[in-house]
Design a protein around this motif. Structure first.
Motif, short mmCIF file in Angstrom:
data_model
loop_
_atom_site.label_atom_id
_atom_site.label_comp_id
_atom_site.label_asym_id
_atom_site.label_seq_id
_atom_site.Cartn_x
_atom_site.Cartn_y
_atom_site.Cartn_z
N THR A 88 -0.58 -13.86 34.41
CA THR A 88 -0.65 -15.27 34.02
C THR A 88 0.42 -16.08 34.73
O THR A 88 0.16 -17.18 35.21
CB THR A 88 -0.49 -15.40 32.50
OG1 THR A 88 -1.46 -14.59 31.85
CG2 THR A 88 -0.66 -16.84 32.06
N THR A 97 2.98 -21.85 33.08
CA THR A 97 2.68 -20.86 32.03
C THR A 97 3.31 -21.28 30.71
O THR A 97 2.67 -21.20 29.65
CB THR A 97 3.19 -19.47 32.44
OG1 THR A 97 2.58 -19.09 33.67
CG2 THR A 97 2.87 -18.44 31.38
N THR A 258 -5.21 -21.35 32.64
CA THR A 258 -4.33 -20.54 31.81
C THR A 258 -4.40 -20.97 30.35
O THR A 258 -4.32 -20.13 29.44
CB THR A 258 -2.88 -20.64 32.31
OG1 THR A 258 -2.83 -20.22 33.67
CG2 THR A 258 -1.95 -19.77 31.49
#
Length: 526
Positions: A88, A97, A258
């Motif tokens: 990620t 993130t 994400t």
């Protein structure tokens, strides 16, 4: 979430557990008797009205507040954080993130606030589909039940496989299936003994994960500020790695993708609603668990991600091994790989334990509501629905089998469906709370009568509904997950089709039985 079947919901049979809410009551200030009839406690004794089925379908309130809080965490903290977080970070960059996890935590918290009002007012096991049946329609209730059951059933198959693979690190010459079988037996036994055994096991499984993450954050912060040395740095690393290549090194679109992944990762917090029907004093325990959800998600997820990004250049994160292991190795902690393998194994056991529980209670609740044969709702003297438990385990074993023999076809579709199913359940929860509050006020009650109220209503409720719906619909802009959206929409339509075919079959069967009674007059004689 269509409205046409709302009127049917009012006529659907309520279960032994479901709280009776008089939505069409006269517009007057209710007295004590009115209030108790409008909002009753979950009954543990069968009423004469339900004697036929209620005698053997009682679940026991065996969970305490500490169990509920750890279960809500245990359902969220899984292998995704320990193993996949590096991937990620590579996709969205450090700041991207952290931003994605922050937005995801906010969405989850808003959903939990709406779920809290429903769970305290109606603390029923398998709550999501019961709420959807009552406040949206019986067809939607059936769809939500199948969606949530599928989410955890598919998870069961993957967790059983993961357990066998993790044990290969310590026993490389042993077959994987032996350890998967051992995991299956252990988890089945914990769920079969009593809800207390399940809750206690989940408490300790989750405690190990929480301890590991707290230790990682504390040790990482010491390394960040130069208190303890870390390989590759002659000075305190501080937080320069977070912005070394810019705020969004891969652009902003990976951040959006994400966010979708984070929503899937956070699925499991809604277990609070599933357990409400078996929790002692849900009026106190449920709000307490919900209010601790946000700061714990922020601490455990965003805290650990920040430490990773500060100590590991983001392009190196997750290449070949867990970022947790990489950080521990660089700091010089001995047996870092074995320690994290044990922690991840605990996470797998915790996820499979919660998954089997959630899947079982959804099967039990569907039986209790008459959506499937009612004998699935029967419980033993310990309050465990064994038939539902066996059915849930069978579903998990079928998912495990499909991951072995049809991984690129059947299992891939199942995983795809289960990912978006959790978001569909969140959408339903938010909408049900909106409808519940509106009907509650229209029936002559006031918001102050509710023992727990969603703060900021209706803004918080609509924000939860809109953000979850956006997370679902905007998947279409992610090329890699576009197939998931199409498959999920097809699956939802198929579930509605199955429900209405089932209703049509029941009507024809009822009509046929009536004709038989008319042709045989003695059948109605007492």
């Amino acid at each position: 979430m269509s409205q046409p079947d709302t009127d049917m919901a009012k006529q659907s049979p309520s279960s032994q557990q479901e709280t009776r809410i008089r939505m069409d009551a006269p517009q007057h200030k209710p007295n004590q008797a009115d209030e108790s009839s409008a909002l009753g406690e979950q009954s543990t004794e069968p009423t004469s009205q339900h004697n036929k089925h209620a005698l053997h379908t009682n679940l026991k309130r065996g969970m305490e507040s500490r169990h509920l809080q750890m279960i809500s965490l245990g359902g969220v903290i899984g292998t995704g954080l320990f193993l996949s977080s590096g991937y990620t970070i590579q996709q969205a960059g450090p700041i991207g993130t952290i931003l994605a996890y922050s937005i995801g935590a906010l969405i989850v918290y808003l959903v939990m606030l709406t779920l809290g009002e429903l769970s305290v007012a109606m603390p029923v096991t398998g709550s999501f589909h019961v709420y959807a049946e009552k406040f949206i329609g019986p067809g939607t209730g059936f769809v939500i039940a199948i969606q949530y059951w599928l989410t955890w059933t598919v998870a069961l198959g993957s967790e059983f496989t993961a357990a066998g693979l993790l044990m290969q690190r310590w026993f490389p010459d042993s077959p994987t299936w032996v350890w998967s079988a051992a995991c299956i037996i252990l988890i089945f036994t914990l769920n079969a003994l009593s809800v207390r055994f399940f809750a206690e096991a989940e408490f300790w499984f989750a405690s190990i994960k929480v301890f590991a993450i707290c230790a990682f954050i504390i040790i990482g912060l010491l390394a960040i500020f130069g208190v303890i040395p870390i390989a590759g740095y002659q000075h305190a690393p501080m937080f320069g790695n977070l912005v070394r290549d810019g705020i969004f090194p891969n652009g902003f679109m990976p951040v959006f993708a994400t966010i979708l992944t984070v929503n899937f990762a956070f699925s499991g917090t809604e277990l609070i609603g599933v357990t409400a029907g078996e929790t002692r004093d849900p009026q106190t325990a449920v709000p307490k668990a919900i209010h601790t959800t946000l700061w714990r998600l922020v601490l455990f997820f965003i805290g650990s991600i920040t430490v990773m990004c500060a100590l590991i250049p983001w392009r190196q994160a997750g290449v070949g091994e867990s970022p947790f292991v990489l950080v521990f190795n660089n700091i010089g902690i001995p047996y870092a790989g074995d320690i994290m393998n044990f922690v991840v194994l605990t996470a797998v056991l915790s996820a499979s334990n919660s998954g089997l529980y959630a899947s079982t209670r959804m099967v039990w609740s569907m039986g209790n509501e008459g959506m499937i044969p009612r004998w699935f709702a029967k419980t033993n003297r310990c309050g465990v629905p064994m038939l539902a438990l066996c059915a849930a385990m069978a579903g998990g074993l079928l998912a495990l089998l499909s991951s072995v023999v049809a991984a690129s076809t059947v299992y891939l579709v199942l995983v795809t469906l289960s990912g978006l199913s959790a978001v569909v359940v969140w959408i339903a929860i938010a909408y049900c709370q909106i409808v519940f509050r509106r009907r509650w006020l229209e029936s002559g009650h006031s918001a102050s009568e509710l023992k727990y109220r969603t703060p900021g209503y209706p803004y918080v409720s609509w924000a939860a509904f809109i953000l979850c719906t956006a997370s679902f619909v905007l998947v279409i802009f992610d090329v890699e997950q576009r197939f998931a959206l199409v498959a999920e929409l097809v699956f939802i339509v198929a579930c509605y089709g199955i429900y209405f075919l089932q209703q049509l079959w029941r009507k024809r069967r009822k009509a046929s039985d009536s004709e038989d009674d008319l042709s045989m007059p003695w059948a109605n004689q007492h």
